[in-house]
Write a protein that holds these residues in place. Structure first.
Motif, PDB file in Angstrom:
ATOM      1  N   GLU A   1      34.667  51.947  65.344  1.00 59.08           N
ATOM      2  CA  GLU A   1      36.093  52.218  65.517  1.00 59.08           C
ATOM      3  C   GLU A   1      36.639  51.507  66.745  1.00 59.08           C
ATOM      4  O   GLU A   1      37.767  50.988  66.726  1.00 59.08           O
ATOM      5  CB  GLU A   1      36.326  53.730  65.638  1.00 59.08           C
ATOM      6  N   VAL A   2      35.841  51.482  67.814  1.00 59.43           N
ATOM      7  CA  VAL A   2      36.288  50.787  69.029  1.00 59.43           C
ATOM      8  C   VAL A   2      36.446  49.294  68.764  1.00 59.43           C
ATOM      9  O   VAL A   2      37.434  48.663  69.189  1.00 59.43           O
ATOM     10  CB  VAL A   2      35.283  51.037  70.174  1.00 59.43           C
ATOM     11  N   LEU A   3      35.491  48.708  68.047  1.00 56.30           N
ATOM     12  CA  LEU A   3      35.592  47.277  67.732  1.00 56.30           C
ATOM     13  C   LEU A   3      36.786  46.989  66.835  1.00 56.30           C
ATOM     14  O   LEU A   3      37.464  45.960  67.000  1.00 56.30           O
ATOM     15  CB  LEU A   3      34.293  46.812  67.065  1.00 56.30           C
ATOM     16  N   LYS A   4      37.059  47.886  65.898  1.00 56.82           N
ATOM     17  CA  LYS A   4      38.236  47.695  65.046  1.00 56.82           C
ATOM     18  C   LYS A   4      39.513  47.707  65.876  1.00 56.82           C
ATOM     19  O   LYS A   4      40.419  46.881  65.691  1.00 56.82           O
ATOM     20  CB  LYS A   4      38.292  48.787  63.981  1.00 56.82           C
ATOM     21  N   THR A   5      39.582  48.666  66.798  1.00 59.15           N
ATOM     22  CA  THR A   5      40.773  48.760  67.645  1.00 59.15           C
ATOM     23  C   THR A   5      40.923  47.521  68.524  1.00 59.15           C
ATOM     24  O   THR A   5      42.031  46.987  68.696  1.00 59.15           O
ATOM     25  CB  THR A   5      40.690  50.020  68.515  1.00 59.15           C
ATOM     26  N   MET A   6      39.789  47.062  69.081  1.00 57.19           N
ATOM     27  CA  MET A   6      39.845  45.868  69.911  1.00 57.19           C
ATOM     28  C   MET A   6      40.248  44.644  69.107  1.00 57.19           C
ATOM     29  O   MET A   6      41.032  43.798  69.579  1.00 57.19           O
ATOM     30  CB  MET A   6      38.488  45.652  70.580  1.00 57.19           C
ATOM     31  N   GLY A   7      39.736  44.525  67.875  1.00 56.25           N
ATOM     32  CA  GLY A   7      40.145  43.414  67.026  1.00 56.25           C
ATOM     33  C   GLY A   7      41.621  43.476  66.664  1.00 56.25           C
ATOM     34  O   GLY A   7      42.319  42.450  66.643  1.00 56.25           O
ATOM     35  N   TYR A   8      42.114  44.707  66.424  1.00 58.51           N
ATOM     36  CA  TYR A   8      43.537  44.882  66.120  1.00 58.51           C
ATOM     37  C   TYR A   8      44.395  44.461  67.312  1.00 58.51           C
ATOM     38  O   TYR A   8      45.407  43.768  67.168  1.00 58.51           O
ATOM     39  CB  TYR A   8      43.779  46.343  65.761  1.00 58.51           C
ATOM     40  N   ALA A   9      43.958  44.863  68.515  1.00 61.06           N
ATOM     41  CA  ALA A   9      44.702  44.477  69.714  1.00 61.06           C
ATOM     42  C   ALA A   9      44.633  42.976  69.946  1.00 61.06           C
ATOM     43  O   ALA A   9      45.617  42.349  70.375  1.00 61.06           O
ATOM     44  CB  ALA A   9      44.150  45.232  70.928  1.00 61.06           C
ATOM     45  N   ALA A  10      43.474  42.369  69.686  1.00 57.38           N
ATOM     46  CA  ALA A  10      43.345  40.922  69.865  1.00 57.38           C
ATOM     47  C   ALA A  10      44.280  40.169  68.923  1.00 57.38           C
ATOM     48  O   ALA A  10      44.897  39.159  69.306  1.00 57.38           O
ATOM     49  CB  ALA A  10      41.899  40.505  69.629  1.00 57.38           C
ATOM     50  N   LYS A  11      44.393  40.662  67.681  1.00 57.17           N
ATOM     51  CA  LYS A  11      45.325  40.024  66.753  1.00 57.17           C
ATOM     52  C   LYS A  11      46.761  40.143  67.234  1.00 57.17           C
ATOM     53  O   LYS A  11      47.564  39.203  67.114  1.00 57.17           O
ATOM     54  CB  LYS A  11      45.178  40.648  65.369  1.00 57.17           C
ATOM     55  N   ALA A  12      47.098  41.328  67.791  1.00 63.35           N
ATOM     56  CA  ALA A  12      48.461  41.514  68.298  1.00 63.35           C
ATOM     57  C   ALA A  12      48.748  40.577  69.458  1.00 63.35           C
ATOM     58  O   ALA A  12      49.821  39.960  69.541  1.00 63.35           O
ATOM     59  CB  ALA A  12      48.652  42.969  68.730  1.00 63.35           C
ATOM     60  N   ILE A  13      47.770  40.439  70.367  1.00 65.68           N
ATOM     61  CA  ILE A  13      47.954  39.531  71.504  1.00 65.68           C
ATOM     62  C   ILE A  13      48.091  38.090  71.023  1.00 65.68           C
ATOM     63  O   ILE A  13      48.918  37.311  71.531  1.00 65.68           O
ATOM     64  CB  ILE A  13      46.775  39.683  72.480  1.00 65.68           C
ATOM     65  N   LYS A  14      47.272  37.726  70.033  1.00 60.22           N
ATOM     66  CA  LYS A  14      47.354  36.374  69.498  1.00 60.22           C
ATOM     67  C   LYS A  14      48.707  36.112  68.863  1.00 60.22           C
ATOM     68  O   LYS A  14      49.300  35.031  69.021  1.00 60.22           O
ATOM     69  CB  LYS A  14      46.241  36.172  68.479  1.00 60.22           C
TER      70      LYS A  14
END
Length: 231
Positions: free
Chosen positions: A120-133
């Motif tokens: 779940e933490v990795l999913k959240t981090m990936g979601y945030a990375a996509k938003a930043i990108k």
């Protein structure tokens, strides 16, 4: 007989493969299905833990009962006492096995919970990375550089305006000379104060009333009366 058996085995295997082609497909299809979710597995493990905990309580009660039976029949009926002790030993073995099983299940559940949390933490981090990108895609580095240059120039212009406004007009004096002159004046004032005696106004001096030498009217009356009596 060996050749016949081989032929029989070969024919049976071929017939089984020809008559039941769907079974292998069903097996492969079953294998292709996804497994349980982490939440479902954790729930099952917790249910198993609860069941084993109840089994532990049951075995502990049975062990206590067998101990009571052995104590009660230790002198009266040794056979019954020995049977009770044998049952107690079997219950203790089962209890030891359950303890080991519970430890394994608890370890597996904790590992699964940690893995689920990490996922779940990795999913959240990936979601945030996509938003930043996505945010950075809308930014142009050239525009950012030009914007920062404009901001710097506007700040320099504002500073120049402030300096021009705060610049004094008219005659300019040397501040060091003014400070030196002020120090001389202060020194002269302190020397004057040290040589001056403070004067006290007359109104603030203490007044002491001395007794008057004149006789009062009452003493004069007494003297006249005494003179009259003597005469």
């Amino acid at each position: 007989m060996s050749k016949i058996s081989k032929l029989f085995k070969g024919s049976s295997s071929s017939s089984s493969s020809s008559h039941y082609p769907s079974s292998s497909k069903s097996k492969h299809g079953h294998r292709s299905r996804t497994g349980p979710t982490p939440q479902e597995a954790i729930h099952k493990l917790r249910e198993t833990e609860a069941m084993l905990a109840k089994k532990q309580d049951f075995l502990e009660n049975k062990i206590e009962q067998e101990i009571m039976i052995a104590k009660k029949n230790g002198l009266k009926n040794k056979r019954v006492a020995l049977q009770a002790l044998k049952r107690k030993k079997r219950f203790e073995q089962q209890l030891t096995q359950i303890d080991g099983t519970l430890s394994t299940i608890e370890f597996q559940r904790e590992a699964l919970e940690n893995a689920n949390t990490n996922t779940e933490v990795l999913k959240t981090m990936g979601y945030a990375a996509k938003a930043i990108k996505g945010v950075h895609q809308n930014m142009d580095l050239d525009k950012i550089d030009s914007l920062m240059q404009d901001i710097t120039e506007s700040q320099e212009v504002a500073q120049e305006i402030c300096d021009a406004i705060s610049r004094p007009f008219g005659d300019t004096f040397d501040e060091d000379e003014l400070l030196a002159e002020l120090a001389e004046l202060e020194l002269e004032e302190s020397m004057t104060n040290m040589g001056r005696v403070p004067s006290v106004p007359a109104s603030k001096l203490p007044t002491s009333k001395l007794p008057s030498t004149r006789p009062s009217q009452r003493t004069r009356k007494y003297r006249t009366r005494a003179c009259r009596i003597i005469n």
